[in-house]
Scaffold this motif. Sequence first.
Motif, short mmCIF file in Angstrom:
data_model
loop_
_atom_site.label_atom_id
_atom_site.label_comp_id
_atom_site.label_asym_id
_atom_site.label_seq_id
_atom_site.Cartn_x
_atom_site.Cartn_y
_atom_site.Cartn_z
N GLY A 261 0.77 -1.20 -0.30
CA GLY A 261 -0.06 -0.17 -0.05
C GLY A 261 0.92 1.89 -0.26
N GLU B 135 -4.22 -0.14 -6.66
CA GLU B 135 -4.80 -1.01 -7.47
C GLU B 135 -5.33 0.11 -8.57
OE1 GLU B 135 -6.23 -3.94 -8.39
OE2 GLU B 135 -5.22 -5.17 -6.41
N ASN C 240 -3.64 3.54 -2.89
CA ASN C 240 -4.03 2.13 -2.96
C ASN C 240 -3.57 1.80 -4.05
OD1 ASN C 240 -6.48 0.34 -4.21
ND2 ASN C 240 -8.02 1.73 -4.38
#
Length: 346
Positions: free
Chosen positions: A244, A264, A262
């Motif tokens: 993270g 992603e 984040n």
Amino acid sequence: MNLPDYTLQDFLQDTTFPHWVYKTNPVEEQRWSAWLEANPDKKIVAQQAALMLIGISVVPTPIPDSQVQESWQRLKHRLAFQENAELLHPGKTTNRSYQQWSKWAAAFILFCLGGALFYYATLKEKQQIYRTNYGETATLILPDSSMVVLNGNTTLRYPANWNSRESREVWLEGEAFFNVLKKPGKGNAKFTVHTPEVNVQVLGTSFNVTNRRQKTRVVLNSGKVNLFAKGSAEEPLTETLKPGEMAELIPSKQKFTKRQVNPEVYSSWTHKKLIFQATPLADIVTLLEENYGYQVQVTDRKILSRTITGEIYIDNVNTLLVALSTSFNLKFENKDQRTLRITSPI
């Protein structure tokens, strides 16, 4: 309305379809609704096109890590280098022939030069090189079964005589996502990703590395990585990342900057989508230039500060441009194959 063969691209290019999406013209809205009721097999495609026009999609349900790992274990055994042959373009060594010179002195110089080139070519042959074109992504399985996904305009190379029991090394220019497997062996068989500015050292983890415009960025999804960079003679630069976290290095500033993110958002491109979180248009211009090879012209520099939040699916660059145009309320116009002009609507 007789549109039985409409594809996703057809919906996006139809000038009347946005009226159904945005409910801006009651007549067209009613016509499209009636047609979709009569052609239910086209509803899913129409809904996909609507999401691309809006430029924002719903957040998908998270997949458990155990399911992801299980799927990956099944997948990795099916993948091989041959499956990527059509996507990847191995580097080629060019053979150069030289004409004989009439003078012995010139011939001697040429002989020396030829020897140096032969030595260089021999070294190059000891490396496996893969490249992707602009707008192209490709998946590569390394000799140790670690996986790499290459983004557009990216080069990856590694020794052809790879020994997984010793330290594993790859060299990257561009952007790639790594899923590194732990391997026993000498020195814990460390895995190192070299970029021109930063060395990323891991044991077993997944992370995204971007090396563009003399700036390197590393985002850690899982595991742990150590970063090394050339600093002053007395104090080299080092940094450790946890899941993270993101670290960026700008050589001129001689330091890493680290923050929570984040992950992603930075690896979503591997799933054919882009996730934006208050992302300015200026960053998207850089993406279009670096990943898709465009020369972007912006008529009004003030629009570069506009931001976007949401997800855009990128099955091809045309749908990406349509979604960006709608999301920013701007006109993205192809002046030629490699020139893109962004203007505000009149």
